[in-house]
Design an enzyme around this catalytic site. Sequence first.
Site, PDB file in Angstrom:
ATOM      1  N   CYS B  86       0.819  -1.222   0.000  1.00  0.00           N
ATOM      2  CA  CYS B  86       0.000   0.000   0.000  1.00  0.00           C
ATOM      3  C   CYS B  86       0.848   1.265   0.000  1.00  0.00           C
ATOM      4  CB  CYS B  86      -0.934   0.022   1.203  1.00  0.00           C
ATOM      5  SG  CYS B  86      -1.948  -1.453   1.314  1.00  0.00           S
ATOM      6  N   CYS B 209     -13.271   1.408   8.332  1.00  0.00           N
ATOM      7  CA  CYS B 209     -12.397   0.973   7.232  1.00  0.00           C
ATOM      8  C   CYS B 209     -12.483   1.913   6.040  1.00  0.00           C
ATOM      9  CB  CYS B 209     -12.818  -0.407   6.724  1.00  0.00           C
ATOM     10  SG  CYS B 209     -13.039  -1.652   7.996  1.00  0.00           S
ATOM     11  N   LYS B 330     -10.032   7.053   4.462  1.00  0.00           N
ATOM     12  CA  LYS B 330     -11.329   6.662   5.014  1.00  0.00           C
ATOM     13  C   LYS B 330     -12.509   7.114   4.148  1.00  0.00           C
ATOM     14  CE  LYS B 330     -14.442   5.227   7.571  1.00  0.00           C
ATOM     15  NZ  LYS B 330     -15.126   5.012   6.296  1.00  0.00           N
ATOM     16  N   HIS B 334      -9.093   4.752  -1.143  1.00  0.00           N
ATOM     17  CA  HIS B 334      -7.784   4.105  -0.979  1.00  0.00           C
ATOM     18  C   HIS B 334      -7.498   3.177  -2.167  1.00  0.00           C
ATOM     19  CE1 HIS B 334      -4.376   2.086   0.608  1.00  0.00           C
ATOM     20  NE2 HIS B 334      -4.954   1.217   1.392  1.00  0.00           N
TER      21      HIS B 334
END
Lengths: 387, 387
Positions: B86, B209, B330, B334
Amino acid sequence: MSAGENPVVLGTGLTKIGRRWEDSLSDLFAEAARQAVEEAGINPQALFLGNMSAGVLDSQEHLALSVEDGASVFPLVPAFKVESACSSGGSALVAGYMAVKSGVYDAVLVAGVEKLSEEPSDAVTSALAMAADSDFEAYYGASFTSLNALLMRSYMRDYDVPRSWLSEIAVLMHKNALDNPYAQLRKAITVEDVENSRLIADPIRLLDCAPTGDGAAALLLAKPELAKGVDPLVELSGVGVGVDTIAVNGRSSLSDVPATARAAKAAFSAAGVDPKDLDVLEVHDAFTIMAALAVEDIGVVPKGQGAKFFHEGSAERDGDLAVNPEGGLKARGHPVGATGVYGAVEVVRQLQGKSGKMQVPNAEVGAFHNLGGSGSHAVVGVFKRRK
Amino acid sequence: MSAGENPVVLGTGLTKIGRRWEDSLSDLFAEAARQAVEEAGINPQALFLGNMSAGVLDSQEHLALSVEDGASVFPLVPAFKVESACSSGGSALVAGYMAVKSGVYDAVLVAGVEKLSEEPSDAVTSALAMAADSDFEAYYGASFTSLNALLMRSYMRDYDVPRSWLSEIAVLMHKNALDNPYAQLRKAITVEDVENSRLIADPIRLLDCAPTGDGAAALLLAKPELAKGVDPLVELSGVGVGVDTIAVNGRSSLSDVPATARAAKAAFSAAGVDPKDLDVLEVHDAFTIMAALAVEDIGVVPKGQGAKFFHEGSAERDGDLAVNPEGGLKARGHPVGATGVYGAVEVVRQLQGKSGKMQVPNAEVGAFHNLGGSGSHAVVGVFKRRK
């Protein structure tokens, strides 16, 4: 902009290439990295790792940190995986060069690792086809062998090259690899063996192809101040990268690899070296045709004279310019993401006079060449022995 | 060793994040790259591309050259995919920084792209689990959410932090994203919404998440001589990378992320900046707990005070230090390998005064933070507005 000095090589490491079923990616990396770090006597501050297929074949991304962590050869350091298909190792070396030259890191480990033999060959062929255009080449079944077959056929036709001259390249590579303890294929072959071997994609036969195998290579680059009493000291004098369309059908000619010419021009210019200054050259002969094209595109011989150069013996260790004195991809082996680093390490050891039976006499300037895709991404690096 | 000057930013580009089923990886890249290159008015000499999962999810390796070739936004240039899970986008930015600072290239495009929404969610979860230790974590079913749940539970216990303070982080991110045209989740939520949302891995709930999505971001870095009349001019003043064990079970504490602290220390030192000088900070809040830990490990507040910092309103746009004024992972989204480049672009636009309703007043110094794995690889970059 004033950039830093060229990095020097403080250590190198290689594994034997082959079916290393008992060894994980971390094990292979550890074997090569340990040699390089121990020889250097210092730990790296960052790792640049070439690899192509660990995500698809080994379910492991985040690969650079993963192998470093698993290997425990040196304390954990920032870790970058660099990927450009079969030129991933060369690209990792370019990134490592910039890391030291920029002053961001004083010492870095450049490595490559690949593990191909554990999976069925159709899985490996599919994984390697991901270097081609997934939507417009791989989808239609164009494998790397069939794309290279197009180049071989086109080259033989355009320059009236006999098939046997290309077969002779394979014969030379196998002869050279007999002396190489790291080589995958240590077995002499003849022109007849090549031409009677299984047809893969006409005109390419099995013995025109490099084998797939597992292996790792590593090289520790550092700023010159860290080289205390190293003699002979070898520096990485210049790197160059050249590109072309991913899909072979986007190109105007099938008888040359312009990406190689672009990479060579950039690297030789940065290093202040002419191709005629070279004492040793490692080229990316994934197929015999690629060796013939490489010596032309790098500028060693004019267009159309590459296969003849090999035919006349000029590429032998005692010839005009030793090409792949360790056996090249064809016989030393081609662990994809590690291949470029193998070539770089082989050049460095030649310039250090450490190549044993493979040694080219008085080698002071050398270059390696690493290709990704079917000639779409090329890396060339020039090393010099410091006076 | 004398290194070159710090690179400056001449152009930026972002795509809206979401389910971009109609767009290929090349299409997404093209959308972001075109904005950056047009704003810069010059073509890059090389591309550094962050991506994690295109091999596994899209059957395409050799990705950097592939998207460049497919996008046709600028003439083909050397192309490097940089991968560190990531944090791939952040790592690509570090490589681009070194490329310009070393003098090897005068202008480079740093980009990130990821396409996650086209595959079933279990395929995506498996692909992302490849950032963890494949043999010792993923094999036993430890997903990223469950690993982060360990950190959240440990942190709440060690520092006596109420659950609601972490829920409030999600609420702030969704509020900020309401003003962000590129955000994936533009919907206000409440603490009750978070705490009544589906339990994923106790104590992490769905609204703790970040969503998965598709997107691309790009930024053109160049040597300062190429910035003709650009005002305000933003430079990349320093980068830092920090690491830790891949497997969470190898660490001594579950209530901090030492890799972030190491990256921040290196970046702030290189930039000659103190965390208290920051006007804006973009942190890697893949889960709410990660935002709380990030402001501590970066050095904005002491250990254990991160969640309280958000609770007291200090992270709002007009607070002591604006954190994720665009909504963070958030709520902005992402797209894994692009995330670090989104953070960098958001900081740059804040320092250029181009952030519209999201603008933080008088922002002159900013940083972004990008994490790979469960806190195993961290990148921090510091940008400054040039006087």
